[in-house]
Design a protein around this motif. Structure first.
Motif: not given
Lengths: 128, 219, 438
Positions: C55-56, C61, C65-68
């Motif tokens: 993800s990172e 992503y 803001d870290g939307d999976p």
């Protein structure tokens, strides 16, 4: 004086097996000094109660002797510590180690008779 | 007890090892044949040197970018995998069984060490589970298979600990322990646990492509 | 959370989907999966542990803001994983979303490779999804137009044959005012260098041809450009999934070079064309590597610098930052040469972005994403927030980006995030700083 001491010593040595045999009556656990520090709790074993329950009268059932890796079931070895023959770390590859001897001795018979404990913790019970 | 114990340590143990070994060979062979048939444009770039380079670099904790960006996972997954493999192999009780059944002996680890290693495995599984529940990018992609293999992996160790400390009904626990270990072995070739078989090859390919074609590191 | 909540209207996707039925989809998916994929895809789909470490890696992503649903594995989960699970029996609506993810929310930059412990190549999976979309006839309109152009003209921009040579002669004409005696030699047999460009250069970035000619002229290079099709090294078909056409383009390009018996091909500052020759196009036509040596402009300029053939009248005022295009850096390891060259050309330090060299963050334009055109421009720029933040943190005014796509993408990014930076090709800087006849 010396003579008396000598005779006493001789008598004592003759009586020793008898003493040891008698000692079996008080045996409550199997714990060989040869292992040194134990990793698991010693196995609780009441010699007479076990034999009574298992209906074992012949010492030879357990106390065999042997040589060169061949078991001799005709000569008894009562009184001789198992570790005398079964070394903790045998140098001879064919020889049975002390741990293996104990495990085989107990578990093989339990398996055959379909009675008695088999798994590790059934014998090596932790003291709560 | 005798019947059940003999069943799990006898026929079922043979069956589990058989499924594990034969199944693994079968899966690897089928995969290799498929690769030969369909993946020639990838196989052509396979290289021993770059494969090893990639594997070694990924085996160093915090070396790859991905490891550095996920420190907790790095610690958890390295500890988990090392302990998962080492503890059962060098566990005193297991070696005693090899000795008892086959007369095979080899060095063992002190029980205090394997005890801690087992706890590490269980703890790491708890971390993995927590990630699946609380970390949204992991939760989003977690499915039945992922939970299944987590349970398969943790059970032998959890029951092993309980059996070792003789908590609960020992006889039930030891049978569950053996059984869960056998389930894990047999599951390796046919679940996501097969990453044990295949990841060395996927890693090797990526290393070969990045080393040989792209001329950059893949870590 | 997921593609359903962010569908964008595109006439190419919409019309394509209208023609589909579940039966047809199933049949096409099966054809691709059985015919074109093998152990690689099987292993990837089986052993992905869904750990989420990748993800990172992904700028989409990070920028959301870290939307999976934007993570690499999250995108696979919404596309290939479903196809495999349902054995290709999915609805036309599903295909719409799948195409939008594969074409516009993944740049195939492969940064996620640096994050995956088991070595899964999400770029490959996404390429395969695009391949299926192409065979289903569901592709974004704008990029499909470039692919059509490729198949009709062998160039990306509908440049007609006479327009091509006209453009070259026009640039030659212009340049001869500044550099008397300069030539753009056409079809010169046995030349050392065959210079190939992408079709947007004659179409709307002709100054790049001008600059290249000026540099070749100054270096005294024995070079040529072809007058016939094959001159365009670009390859949008690689990105739409039209691999048959990708193969034809590669053949055409190399045959054109071989016909002229040149020693090697030098490519302009393009990323994806380079990817197409060493990674994808070559594989499709079963070449392990290209049949005529190819070098990228970074390497070529670096050589000129090493051989002392570039003489500078001044240095470009720094500091600058360097953007590493994925197709020439993560794709071909040219990051150190790029930096050596920049140090040679620029007066002042290189201020690196936090993620640099093979760990670079993508410009968000590559992989054909910018070519999907205006409908997807906003989603592309939303995705470049992570890059913009890294660029802003350098505090410099100049970005050196040796790739057309990166260039175009970064221009938009600079504008959207008000970065007050400008973007330079290496050719821009060399042309600006080199000695010129007074």
């Amino acid at each position: 004086m010396k003579k008396i001491a000598l005779v006493a010593l001789l008598a004592l040595s003759l009586l020793l097996p008898a003493f040891l045999a008698m000692a079996q009556d008080d045996l409550k656990e199997i714990k060989s000094e040869a292992f040194g520090k134990l990793q698991r709790p010693a196995v609780a074993f009441d010699h007479n109660a076990h034999n009574e329950k298992a209906q074992i009268e012949d010492c030879l059932v357990c106390h065999h002797s042997g040589e060169n890796g061949v078991q001799d079931k005709t000569t008894g070895s009562e009184g001789t510590p198992c570790s005398e023959c079964h070394k903790v770390k045998p140098t001879d590859k064919k020889a049975t180690s002390l741990m293996r001897a104990y495990h085989k001795q107990c578990i093989a018979c339990h398996t055959e008779k379909k009675k008695g404990p088999l798994a590790c913790g059934e014998c090596h019970v932790r003291k709560k | 007890m005798h019947e059940i114990y003999n069943l799990v340590t006898g026929p079922l143990a043979w069956l589990a090892w058989g499924i594990f070994i034969v199944g693994s060979i079968y899966r690897l062979a089928i995969m290799y044949i498929l690769a030969k048939k369909k993946d020639a444009p990838s196989l052509a770039y396979m290289s021993w040197g770059f494969s090893l380079r990639s594997i070694i670099n990924w085996l160093i904790p915090f070396n790859a970018l991905g490891w550095r960006r996920n420190p907790l996972m790095t610690v958890a997954t390295f500890a988990f995998h090392i302990c998962l493999v080492v503890a059962p192999i060098f566990l005193l009780a297991h070696v005693a069984l090899w000795d008892q059944f086959f007369g095979i002996t080899y060095p063992v680890l002190d029980e205090k060490v394997t005890d801690i290693m087992t706890m590490i495995v269980v703890a790491a599984c708890l971390i993995f589970a927590a990630r699946r529940i609380f970390q949204k990018e992991v939760r989003y992609v977690s499915g039945f298979q992922d939970w299944l293999i987590l349970v398969i992996a943790v059970l032998p160790f959890a029951t092993g600990l309980l059996a070792y400390y003789q908590l609960g009904n020992y006889q039930v626990m030891i049978v569950l322990h053996i059984l869960s270990g056998e389930i894990m072995l047999a599951a390796i070739p046919f679940t996501r646990l097969s990453h044990m078989l295949f990841s060395v090859f996927t890693r090797s390919y990526m290393g070969s492509e990045f080393g040989g074609v792209r001329r950059v590191k893949d870590w | 959370m997921g593609i359903k909540d962010r569908l964008i209207e595109d006439v190419g996707l919409r019309e394509g989907v209208k023609r589909l039925t579940e039966d047809k989809i199933e049949q096409v998916v099966q054809t691709v999966l059985k015919g074109e994929t093998g152990a690689r895809l099987a292993a990837y789909s089986e052993i992905c542990m869904r750990c989420g470490l990748c993800s990172e890696a992904c700028h989409f992503y990070l920028s959301h803001d870290g939307d999976p649903s934007y993570s690499p594995v999250g995108k696979v989960q919404q596309t290939m994983a479903v196809l495999l699970k349902k054995k290709g029996r999915v609805s036309p609506d599903f295909i719409y979303g799948m195409a939008q993810i594969a074409y516009t929310e993944c740049n195939l930059c492969r940064r996620c490779v640096h994050f995956c412990p088991v070595g899964i190549d999400t770029g490959y999976i996404m390429s395969t999804v695009r391949r299926i979309c192409h065979k289903l006839g569901v592709t974004p309109q704008y990029i499909q137009d470039t692919a059509h152009s490729h198949s009709a003209t062998f160039n990306q921009m509908w440049v007609k044959e006479d327009e091509w040579t006209d453009s070259l002669q026009w640039q030659e004409d212009e340049a001869r005012e500044e550099f008397p005696g300069l030539r753009i030699p056409l079809d010169k047999e046995g030349a050392d260098i065959y210079y190939s460009v992408i079709a947007p250069e004659p179409k709307f970035r002709t100054q790049l041809i001008y600059q290249a000619a000026a540099i070749m002229n100054a270096a005294g290079a024995d070079w040529t450009m072809p007058s016939e099709p094959g001159w365009d090294n670009s390859d949008m078909c690689m990105f739409t999934g039209d691999f048959e056409m990708m193969g034809r383009l590669k053949r055409k390009h190399f045959e054109s070079a071989q016909k002229l018996k040149v020693k090697r091909i030098v490519m302009g500052e393009c990323g994806h064309a380079f990817r197409s020759v060493y990674d994808m196009g070559n594989r499709w036509v079963a070449w392990k590597m290209y049949p005529v040596p190819v070098i990228h402009s970074i390497e070529f300029f670096w050589e000129l610098m090493k051989q002392g053939k570039i003489k500078l009248a001044k240095k470009y005022p720094g500091p600058v930052t360097v953007h590493d295009p994925c197709n020439v850096v993560r794709g071909r390891g040219h990051h150190e040469k790029l930096r050596e060259l920049v140090r040679f050309l620029v007066d002042g330090p290189i201020i690196e972005t936090a993620s640099n060299r093979e760990h670079n963050i993508c410009c968000t334009a590559g992989g054909g994403v910018i070519n999907c055109g205006p409908p997807f421009k906003n989603v592309r720029l939303d995705g470049s927030k992570a890059k913009a933040e890294e660029l802003r943190a350098t505090g410099v005014k100049t970005i050196v980006a040796p790739c057309h796509n990166c260039h175009g993408g970064l221009e938009d990014t600079v504008h959207r995030y008000k970065l007050d930076m400008h973007i330079k090709f290496l050719g821009d800087i060399i042309y600006e700083c080199m000695e010129k006849p007074s």
